[in-house]
Write a protein that holds these residues in place. Structure first.
Motif, PDB file in Angstrom:
ATOM      1  N   GLY A  72       0.356  -1.087  -0.117  1.00 26.91           N
ATOM      2  CA  GLY A  72      -0.231   0.069   0.002  1.00 26.91           C
ATOM      3  C   GLY A  72       0.637   1.226   0.074  1.00 26.91           C
ATOM      4  N   THR A  73       2.014   1.122   1.007  1.00 31.92           N
ATOM      5  CA  THR A  73       2.821   2.620   0.897  1.00 31.92           C
ATOM      6  C   THR A  73       3.315   3.149  -0.511  1.00 31.92           C
ATOM      7  OG1 THR A  73       3.207   1.346   3.390  1.00 31.92           O
ATOM      8  CG2 THR A  73       4.840   3.583   1.844  1.00 31.92           C
ATOM      9  N   ASP A 176      -6.485   6.231  -0.376  1.00 35.39           N
ATOM     10  CA  ASP A 176      -5.925   5.860  -0.026  1.00 35.39           C
ATOM     11  C   ASP A 176      -7.100   4.015   0.249  1.00 35.39           C
ATOM     12  OD1 ASP A 176      -4.885   3.403   2.030  1.00 35.39           O
ATOM     13  OD2 ASP A 176      -3.317   4.762   2.671  1.00 35.39           O
ATOM     14  N   GLN A 179      -7.085  -0.220   3.983  1.00 36.18           N
ATOM     15  CA  GLN A 179      -8.416  -0.309   4.942  1.00 36.18           C
ATOM     16  C   GLN A 179      -9.938  -0.495   4.472  1.00 36.18           C
ATOM     17  OE1 GLN A 179      -7.524  -1.537   7.956  1.00 36.18           O
ATOM     18  NE2 GLN A 179      -6.074  -0.980   7.622  1.00 36.18           N
ATOM     19  N   SER A 199      -4.055  -2.644  -0.599  1.00 38.77           N
ATOM     20  CA  SER A 199      -2.215  -3.888  -0.335  1.00 38.77           C
ATOM     21  C   SER A 199      -3.490  -5.684   0.529  1.00 38.77           C
ATOM     22  CB  SER A 199      -2.109  -2.441   1.169  1.00 38.77           C
ATOM     23  OG  SER A 199      -1.139  -3.856   2.043  1.00 38.77           O
ATOM     24  N   LYS A 202      -4.099  -6.789   3.947  1.00 38.16           N
ATOM     25  CA  LYS A 202      -4.921  -6.355   4.666  1.00 38.16           C
ATOM     26  C   LYS A 202      -5.767  -7.085   5.097  1.00 38.16           C
ATOM     27  CE  LYS A 202      -2.702  -2.519   6.721  1.00 38.16           C
ATOM     28  NZ  LYS A 202      -1.735  -2.788   7.247  1.00 38.16           N
TER      29      LYS A 202
HETATM   30  C1  PLP Z   1      -5.018   3.474   5.718  1.00 37.47           C
HETATM   31  C2  PLP Z   1      -3.585   2.773   5.555  1.00 37.47           C
HETATM   32  N1  PLP Z   1      -2.830   3.111   3.969  1.00 37.47           N
HETATM   33  C3  PLP Z   1      -1.509   2.820   3.929  1.00 37.47           C
HETATM   34  C4  PLP Z   1      -0.884   0.973   4.281  1.00 37.47           C
HETATM   35  C5  PLP Z   1       0.238   0.900   4.422  1.00 37.47           C
HETATM   36  O1  PLP Z   1       0.279  -0.615   2.803  1.00 37.47           O
HETATM   37  P1  PLP Z   1       1.315  -1.837   4.146  1.00 37.47           P
HETATM   38  O2  PLP Z   1       1.504  -2.292   4.906  1.00 37.47           O
HETATM   39  O3  PLP Z   1       0.662  -2.367   2.593  1.00 37.47           O
HETATM   40  O4  PLP Z   1       2.892  -0.626   2.935  1.00 37.47           O
HETATM   41  C6  PLP Z   1      -1.481   1.262   5.648  1.00 37.47           C
HETATM   42  C7  PLP Z   1      -0.918  -0.115   6.431  1.00 37.47           C
HETATM   43  O5  PLP Z   1      -1.257  -0.026   7.436  1.00 37.47           O
HETATM   44  C8  PLP Z   1      -2.779   1.358   6.112  1.00 37.47           C
HETATM   45  O6  PLP Z   1      -3.315   1.544   7.489  1.00 37.47           O
END
Ligand code: PLP
Length: 388
Positions: A72-73, A176, A179, A199, A202
């Motif tokens: 996700g990042t 994003d 969640q 991601s 999750k």
């Molecule tokens: C809302 C949200 N965005 C982005 C991320 C980051 O995702 P990843 O761990 O896959 O990089 C998270 C992870 O907790 C998240 O809750």
């Protein structure tokens, strides 16, 4: 390790057995490169295509709008920076004060590089001020990035309304949805979202795989220069097992979305009610009708969230204080602070986040343990003593 009661699913989830079964052959026997010309690689390529279709079905979009990433990042970073690259004359990003660090720290870094960052506030319940968003948009704005639902409180933002507002101004909109995917229905066909992150870990797929949805016609820079993978946008040999796993996880999520979210919500509601009834001086943060069905964030006055977590841990109960990425720091959650939750109550907050694997017995166990944990910690708390 002894059995755990796992209620930290917004941090990460158990990989579903069906998902493991689906991906294993692509680690063991079917290890070909999906780009190879031979049949051995070609069969892998077909499976990657199927995974793309499965993800698209969950999002309600076209398969060619799905770009696989590592997490996700990465998706969040690329959405924001890739858009800025396309609009070099626009120097402003609009976001909110309650984003995940994947967005917030990206924006802070951009600020250091001369961009202007505008952060919209939320109210005491965690709801976004949509009127304020309207005022912040201008001709200098390249991208608006607003999360679909908050990872700490579960509060869902009115993304369809926001997407319409941003589209009317001809500005690129990223959300994003890390969640959200697999927890509530999504239909991107009818919503003018340009970019959306998700991601794998999750939603019961493994860590190391994510997605950036790029709506057809959206201008977006190259993620990574290299081979022709992901339509030339993100070079690099694909994480085949991860992608196949994510496809399967999306298929499972879609097939059971309604019944699972109803069941998980009733468990969450029971947990929340049970705790509020048996523990004095506590309240729910972000208690709005628009909340993820699996999440509750509860503040316990006069005690530290970390102490509660440690005592829960002794019973094998996993929860979290603030977001997993920020716990460990002494600062209380930026989300709760943005909502105006008093400092002491923000310090005493616990997030329970459930999944399809939680049972009624899990919930009953947590409800049973919480009052004695809270009473014990309050007996030791200097804040309670100073009050009496
Ligand atoms: C809302 C949200 N965005 C982005 C991320 C980051 O995702 P990843 O761990 O896959 O990089 C998270 C992870 O907790 C998240 O809750």
């Amino acid at each position: 390790m002894a059995d755990v009661i796992y209620m930290d699913n917004n941090a990460t989830t158990k990989v579903a057995d069906e998902v493991i079964e689906e991906m294993m052959p692509y680690l063991r026997e079917k290890y070909g490169n999906p780009s190879s010309m031979h049949t051995f690689g070609g069969q892998v390529g077909k499976k990657v295509t199927q995974a793309r279709q499965q993800v698209a079905a969950l999002l309600g979009c076209e398969p060619d709008e799905i770009i696989f990433t590592s997490c996700g990042t990465e998706s969040d970073n690329t959405a924001i920076k890739g858009t800025l690259e396309m609009y070099p004359n626009r120097r402003k990003v609009v976001t909110t004060r309650v984003e995940h660090p994947a967005v917030l720290t990206t924006c802070r870094d951009l600020e250091r590089h001369g961009y202007s960052i505008s952060e919209i506030s939320v109210d005491r319940k965690g709801n976004l001020n949509v009127d304020e968003l309207g005022f912040r948009l201008d001709d200098n704005t390249a991208v608006v990035t607003i999360m679909y639902a908050n990872n700490e409180t579960g509060v869902i933002f009115p993304i369809e309304q926001i997407a319409e507002l941003v589209a009317e101004r001809g500005i690129v909109f990223h959300t994003d949805a890390v969640q959200v995917a697999g927890k509530i229905p999504l239909n991107l066909k009818n919503t003018p979202v340009n970019l959306l992150s998700l991601s794998g870990h999750k939603l019961h797929a493994p860590k190391g795989v994510g997605v950036l949805y790029v709506r057809r016609g959206t201008r977006m820079g190259t993620f990574m220069h290299g081979g022709h993978q992901e339509a030339g946008r993100r070079g690099g040999t694909e994480n085949v097992p991860g992608i196949i796993a994510l496809g399967k996880a999306c298929q499972l999520a879609l097939a059971h979305l309604e019944e699972e979210s109803t069941r998980v919500k009733s468990l969450r509601d029971k947990l929340e009610k049970g705790i509020l009834q048996s523990c004095p001086d506590c309240f729910v943060n972000g208690e709005t009708p628009n909340r993820l069905p699996n999440t509750t964030n509860i503040s316990f006055e006069f005690i530290e969230g970390e102490s509660i977590l440690m005592m829960l841990d002794q019973f094998g109960i996993c929860a979290s204080s603030g977001s997993a990425c920020t716990s460990g720091s002494l600062e209380p959650s930026h989300v709760l602070r943005a909502m105006g939750v008093p400092f002491t109550a923000a310090h005493g907050s616990i997030r329970f986040s459930l999944s399809r694997y939680n049972t009624e017995a899990d919930v009953d166990c947590v409800i049973e343990k919480m009052p004695s944990i809270v009473n014990r910690l309050r007996e030791l708390s200097p804040f309670v003593k100073s009050r009496t």
